[in-house]
Design an enzyme around this catalytic site. Structure first.
Site, mmCIF file in Angstrom:
data_model
loop_
_atom_site.group_PDB
_atom_site.id
_atom_site.type_symbol
_atom_site.label_atom_id
_atom_site.label_comp_id
_atom_site.label_asym_id
_atom_site.label_seq_id
_atom_site.Cartn_x
_atom_site.Cartn_y
_atom_site.Cartn_z
ATOM 1 C CB THR A 1 36.109 5.644 86.499
ATOM 2 O OG1 THR A 1 35.379 6.348 85.504
ATOM 3 C CG2 THR A 1 36.242 4.189 86.077
ATOM 4 C CG ASN A 2 30.976 7.033 86.338
ATOM 5 O OD1 ASN A 2 30.650 6.992 85.161
ATOM 6 N ND2 ASN A 2 31.458 8.132 86.899
ATOM 7 C CG ASN A 3 29.470 0.787 84.905
ATOM 8 O OD1 ASN A 3 30.637 0.445 84.724
ATOM 9 N ND2 ASN A 3 28.649 0.144 85.715
ATOM 10 C CB SER A 4 29.334 7.580 82.283
ATOM 11 O OG SER A 4 29.083 8.405 81.187
#
Ligand code: CTP
Length: 397
Positions: A211-214
Site C-alpha cells: 500500500t502507500n501513505n495516502s
C-alpha cells in the site's frame, strides 16, 4: 480559513434528554466553525443542563420561555424563525418529534419551527423501544415526507443500560448533516460527483498488502465539499480509518481493480470524476492463498501493472486527476494531463510543509488541459476541494 458554517445562523433546539450534554458540545463546535447560534431549550432540557451552559458558549441569550418580556427580540419565535438559515433539534425527544409531526406550537421551539421557512434537521435521542414505537416511526416518516432531514439515531449503549437504536449522533456527524442540509440547494445541486480516496491495498498473501501513505483526507474533503454545495457525492474509498461522511454515498474497496470496477459503475449518469486516490500502479502478480512463511532466503514478489482507472474512465463527464510529486512538480503533472487526457490535474509537492500525507492542509497547483498553472496558497483540504469544484463547475459551462 472559512468552512461551510461560517456566518450561518443556526437555531439549535434542545429538548429534554440525557443527551442534552452532547448538545453543549455541538453548540461549541458550531460556534468554533463560525456559526451564529441561538439556543432554544424546552422545559425538560433545562432540567438536564442549564441555559447558562449554552449562553457561556454562544454568548447569546438562551430562549426558554415564550412569554419572557425581558427578551431583546420583540416577538422571539418569529424573529429567530425569520433569521435562521437552519433549525436543528438535537436532541429531539419522542414527545418533541410527535409535536413537530402534528405541527403543534406550544413552546418557543415548536413555535419557531412552525414559523420558519429554513430547513429543519431533527436528531432523535431516546430509548430503543421508544424509537421502535409505531407512533414514533410514523411521526418520523411524516416529517421525512415534508422534507425534514432526520439525522440518526445511532445504535449503541443507551442511558437505560440497554443496547439498541436511540443514541444521539456524535458531534462530527451532526456537523456533517448540518453542513449538507444548509447546502442542499447549492450551486452544484442536480450534479453527481464521483470522488476516489485513500491508498489501495494489493494483497501479497492473506495477511500482507502493498500500500502507500495516502490518508484519504483529500478525497473525503472533496466529497464533503461537493455534498455541501448540493451535489450527490459518491465516494469510492480504499481503507482509510476515516468515518463515513454523512449524506455521502460511500463505496468501500480494497484493491486497484475493485476501485476501477466501482468507479466505472458509479460513473453512470455522473458529471465529474475526481481521482484523489493513490492507486497502486503494480500489484503482486498472484497473491499467495496461504500466509507466506519466513525463511532465510530472499523473497521475490513479482508485480504486474494495474489498470489505469482515469484512462479507463471516459465519457461525457469532467475528469480530474491528482499528482503527488517529490520533484519537478509542474512538469511531471503536466505530463500526466497529456498522457491521461485530463480536464484538470491537482498537483502537490509532498515534500512541502503542510502538504504531505495526513495533513489537514494542502498547497496545490491546478493545471488545465492547456497546461495553464494556477498556484493556490496553503488551504485546508476542504477549501482545496471547493477550488477544484469551482473549476469543475466552470468546465461544465
Ligand atoms: N490513477 C489511476 N489509476 C491508476 C494509477 C493512478 O486512475 N492505476 C490516477 C490517480 O488517482 C491520480 C492520477 O492517476 O489521479 C495520477 O496518479 P499518479 O500515481 O501520480 O500517476 P501515475 O500515472 O501512476 O504516474 P507515476 O506514478 O509514475 O507518477
Amino acid at each position: 480559513m472559512s468552512g461551510p458554517l461560517q456566518d450561518r445562523r443556526v437555531v439549535l433546539g434542545v429538548t429534554g434528554s440525557i443527551a442534552c450534554y452532547k448538545a453543549v458540545d455541538l453548540a461549541s463546535k458550531l460556534v468554533q466553525a463560525g456559526a451564529l447560534v441561538d439556543v432554544i431549550m424546552s422545559y425538560g432540557a433545562t432540567q438536564f443542563v442549564t441555559p447558562l451552559a449554552f449562553r457561556s458558549i454562544t454568548h447569546r441569550d438562551v430562549v426558554t420561555d415564550t412569554y419572557d418580556t425581558g427578551s431583546h427580540y420583540s416577538i422571539e419565535h418569529v424573529e429567530l424563525a425569520r433569521q435562521a438559515d437552519i433549525v436543528v433539534v438535537a436532541p429531539a425527544t419522542v414527545h418533541c418529534i410527535a409535536k413537530l409531526a402534528l405541527g403543534l406550537a406550544d413552546d418557543p421551539l415548536t413555535t419557531t419551527v412552525v414559523a420558519t421557512e429554513a430547513p429543519l434537521l431533527v436528531a432523535p435521542a431516546m430509548d430503543a423501544n421508544m424509537f421502535a414505537n409505531a407512533a414514533t416511526q410514523e411521526n418520523l416518516s411524516r416529517l421525512r415526507e415534508r422534507g425534514v432531514v432526520i439525522a440518526g439515531p445511532a445504535p449503541g449503549r443507551l442511558a437505560s443500560g440497554l443496547m439498541g437504536m436511540g443514541r444521539l449522533l456524535e458531534t462530527p456527524e451532526l456537523l456533517g448533516y448540518i453542513s449538507a442540509t444548509l447546502g442542499r440547494r447549492g450551486d452544484l445541486s442536480g450534479r453527481t460527483v464521483v470522488v476516489s480516496a485513500g491508498g489501495t491495498q494489493e494483497p501479497i498473501d492473506p495477511v500482507r498488502v502493498i500500500t502507500n501513505n495516502s490518508s484519504g483526507k483529500m478525497g473525503y474533503a472533496v466529497a464533503e465539499a461537493a455534498r455541501d454545495r448540493g451535489a450527490e457525492a459518491i465516494l469510492v474509498t480504499a481503507p482509510t480509518g476515516l468515518p463515513d461522511p454523512p449524506l455521502v454515498k460511500v463505496v468501500r474497496v480494497q484493491t486497484a481493480q475493485q476501485m476501477c470496477d466501482a468507479v466505472l459503475s458509479s460513473m453512470e449518469g455522473a458529471d465529474a470524476l475526481i481521482m484523489a486516490a493513490a492507486v497502486a500502479d503494480y500489484r503482486p502478480a498472484g497473491a499467495a492463498e496461504q500466509k507466506i512463511k519466513k525463511s532465510d532466503d530472499a523473497l521475490t514478489v513479482e508485480l504486474a501493472p494495474t489498470t489505469d482507472i482515469l484512462n479507463a474512465a471516459r465519457g461525457d463527464f469532467v475528469r480530474v486527476g491528482f499528482s503527488a510529486e517529490s520533484e519537478n512538480l509542474v512538469a511531471n503533472a503536466s505530463d500526466k494531463v497529456r498522457r491521461k487526457s485530463l480536464d484538470l490535474i491537482v498537483a502537490n509537492d509532498i515534500t512541502e510543509e503542510g502538504s504531505g500525507f495526513g495533513a489537514d492542509t494542502n498547497r496545490v497547483v491546478l493545471i488545465d488541459r492547456e497546461l495553464n498553472a494556477e498556484h493556490l496558497p496553503l488551504l485546508t483540504k476542504y477549501e482545496v476541494g471547493n477550488r477544484i469544484l469551482d473549476r469543475v463547475r466552470g468546465l461544465w459551462g
